[in-house]
Write an enzyme that holds these catalytic residues in place. Sequence first.
Site, mmCIF file in Angstrom:
data_model
loop_
_atom_site.group_PDB
_atom_site.id
_atom_site.type_symbol
_atom_site.label_atom_id
_atom_site.label_comp_id
_atom_site.label_asym_id
_atom_site.label_seq_id
_atom_site.Cartn_x
_atom_site.Cartn_y
_atom_site.Cartn_z
ATOM 1 N N ASN A 203 -13.505 -13.564 5.339
ATOM 2 C CA ASN A 203 -12.893 -14.326 6.434
ATOM 3 C C ASN A 203 -13.675 -15.591 6.817
ATOM 4 O O ASN A 203 -13.140 -16.492 7.463
ATOM 5 C CB ASN A 203 -12.704 -13.459 7.694
ATOM 6 C CG ASN A 203 -11.566 -12.460 7.592
ATOM 7 O OD1 ASN A 203 -11.580 -11.422 8.243
ATOM 8 N ND2 ASN A 203 -10.551 -12.759 6.767
ATOM 9 N N ASP B 250 -3.561 -6.284 10.031
ATOM 10 C CA ASP B 250 -3.111 -7.498 9.348
ATOM 11 C C ASP B 250 -1.851 -8.048 10.010
ATOM 12 O O ASP B 250 -1.069 -7.288 10.598
ATOM 13 C CB ASP B 250 -2.840 -7.156 7.869
ATOM 14 C CG ASP B 250 -2.830 -8.402 7.001
ATOM 15 O OD1 ASP B 250 -3.125 -9.497 7.506
ATOM 16 O OD2 ASP B 250 -2.508 -8.282 5.804
ATOM 17 N N GLY B 251 -1.663 -9.360 9.885
ATOM 18 C CA GLY B 251 -0.393 -9.966 10.306
ATOM 19 C C GLY B 251 -0.442 -10.745 11.605
ATOM 20 O O GLY B 251 0.600 -11.189 12.082
ATOM 21 N N ASN B 252 -1.639 -10.933 12.169
ATOM 22 C CA ASN B 252 -1.711 -11.690 13.435
ATOM 23 C C ASN B 252 -1.212 -13.119 13.262
ATOM 24 O O ASN B 252 -0.471 -13.640 14.091
ATOM 25 C CB ASN B 252 -3.159 -11.759 13.935
ATOM 26 C CG ASN B 252 -3.690 -10.408 14.354
ATOM 27 O OD1 ASN B 252 -2.925 -9.481 14.580
ATOM 28 N ND2 ASN B 252 -5.001 -10.300 14.451
ATOM 29 N N THR C 227 -16.071 -10.150 5.029
ATOM 30 C CA THR C 227 -16.990 -11.122 4.431
ATOM 31 C C THR C 227 -16.208 -12.361 4.002
ATOM 32 O O THR C 227 -16.693 -13.489 4.103
ATOM 33 C CB THR C 227 -17.657 -10.480 3.185
ATOM 34 O OG1 THR C 227 -18.075 -9.167 3.548
ATOM 35 C CG2 THR C 227 -18.841 -11.258 2.712
ATOM 36 N N HIS D 102 -4.134 -13.592 17.100
ATOM 37 C CA HIS D 102 -5.339 -12.769 17.209
ATOM 38 C C HIS D 102 -5.521 -12.273 18.645
ATOM 39 O O HIS D 102 -5.885 -11.130 18.879
ATOM 40 C CB HIS D 102 -6.581 -13.564 16.787
ATOM 41 C CG HIS D 102 -6.555 -13.984 15.345
ATOM 42 N ND1 HIS D 102 -6.237 -13.109 14.328
ATOM 43 C CD2 HIS D 102 -6.798 -15.174 14.741
ATOM 44 C CE1 HIS D 102 -6.302 -13.760 13.170
ATOM 45 N NE2 HIS D 102 -6.617 -15.003 13.395
#
Length: 242
Positions: A69, A21-23, A67, A38
Amino acid sequence: MSGSYKIDNSLIPNHIAIIMDGNGRWAKSKGMPRVLGHREGVKTVREITETCAELGVKYLTLFAFSTENWNRPEYEVNALMTLIVNTIDNELKNLMKNNIKLEAIGDISALPSKSYNSLIKGIEDTKDNDRMTLVLALNYSGRWDIVNAANMLAHDHAENRLDEKDFKMYLSTAKYPDPELIIRTSGELRISNFLLWEAAYSEFYFTDIKWPDFKKESLYEAIYDYQHRERRFGKTSEQVNK
Ligand code: FPP
């Protein structure tokens, strides 16, 4: 070899699962578009995959696309799908060199055909590798998996009563041991529909570090922390330390 964290090589988790998480926030904090976060995150994927293989972890599961996203802006979904194809294509040589097998969980039939085809090729080409299995969770959610398993079960066992072991055989994770350690980066304290069944006795490790900055040493720290916990599986401390 393990930096400033003295890792006990006899207590390496067999299976580590990670919510990367956190891109987006990483990119935003640098004034860059989310998509570049990303792209940077892929570098961490490579470093953490290689480090896990070096440490003797047998299964590494990465939550690459949930799912939920699909609800992101279309350009971000498209960018993620393209990134997944490119990453698999570009990393195939590296996976072969490192003797890593690629597998996937989730409803991959709903992926765009280019992503699906790259994934299937990656899975096929690496199927005989046996040092570590890298499992990509793609179009995956824990609830999807449980409902999917229940549907298959209802079909196969209309009259039988089943136990937990029977049920697990119908999950997409049937062949993998449950993760001993689940890591989530970037400060969020949630499971977000990841490995709901499998996380029953996992140790959780949360860190504020955003995924693109989560490097080798961050993984060592997570494993070191894990190694200093007492895993009781519902028993008392006295029972486990007997
Ligand atoms: C979470 O950050 C990250 C994702 C939803 C995608 C992660 C995918 C990759 C790094 C590509 C991996 C590719 C392969 C083949 C493994 P976020 O966008 O939710 O960050 P935010 O919470 O800061 O917005």
